[in-house]
Write an enzyme that holds these catalytic residues in place. Structure first.
Site: not given
Ligand code: PRP
Ligand code: URA
Length: 212
Positions: A107, A111, A203, A206
């Protein structure tokens, strides 16, 4: 969320117990990873009720009987990278031979738009039941795009499993993909201005991998 027939929210005491520990900011990486896996396994049991069964003849010590087994090579697991990886072992506990595809999404932090950066799927995925997994369903952008990516490649039977969802994410997926059953262990209150789920767990990527 009762208005969406394809959305299933678990109301299970064991999941509630585990989610309360998962949310705690003092829960460390190892325990967090284990909990995500355990919750996923419980969700998989519940979400597989319509999995394809085939009849087999079994000889018991007493007689031959027709029984039912899960069709061979009929399941695929697709985690959305990176946090979805934390759920793979939880599904593998139930379907140990399921092949795994990967969809990479991140994400944009400004944005909140999802971007696909990787997609590698097992051969023949179009004929399998696909478990698309991601612990967090926030705005729903990543899940919607991942579902589009799977459908573009011919997948017809897809289930989405997320540990925690915001109402915004459920609405987005249920309206864009009414044919996809969505299984969520816990429905949270909403999103903050940065797109984080409240009360949420922070997160997920993380916390699973010790980054940031
Ligand atoms: C997080 C999570 C989802 C997304 C959800 O991933 O694991 O994939 O955000 O958010 P959304 O419903 O608003 O799209 P992130 O983009 O943080 O990537 P990561 O898993 O690599 O940390
Ligand atoms: N992605 C995450 O990992 N946590 C949230 O709360 C939203 C998106």
């Amino acid at each position: 969320m009762k208005q969406y027939k394809n959305v299933f929210i678990f109301d299970h005491p064991l999941i509630k117990h585990k989610i309360s520990i998962l949310r705690d900011k003092n829960t460390g990486m190892k325990e967090f990873r284990e909990l995500i896996e355990e919750i996923t396994t419980i969700m998989t049991y519940e979400s597989m009720r319509d999995v394809e069964l085939v009849p087999v003849e079994v000889e018991t010590p007493l007689e031959v009987t027709t029984q039912y087994r899960i069709a061979e090579d009929s399941i695929a697991i697709v985690p959305i990278l990176r946090a979805g990886l934390g759920m793979v072992n939880g599904v593998h506990k139930v379907f140990p031979t399921a092949k795994v595809g990967h969809i990479g999404m991140y994400r944009d932090e400004e944005t909140l738009e999802p971007h696909e950066y990787y997609c590698k799927l097992p051969e023949g995925i179009e004929n399998k039941m696909v478990f698309l997994i991601d612990p967090m369903l926030a705005t729903g952008g990543s899940a919607c795009d991942a579902l589009n990516a799977l459908k573009k490649r011919g997948c017809k039977k897809i289930k989405l499993m997320s540990v925690i969802a915001a109402p915004e994410g459920i609405k987005a997926v249920a309206e864009a993909h009414p044919d996809v059953p969505v299984y969520v262990s816990t429905l949270d209150r909403g999103l903050n201005e940065h797109g984080y789920i409240l009360p949420g767990l922070g997160d997920a990527g993380d916390r699973l991998y010790g980054t940031k």
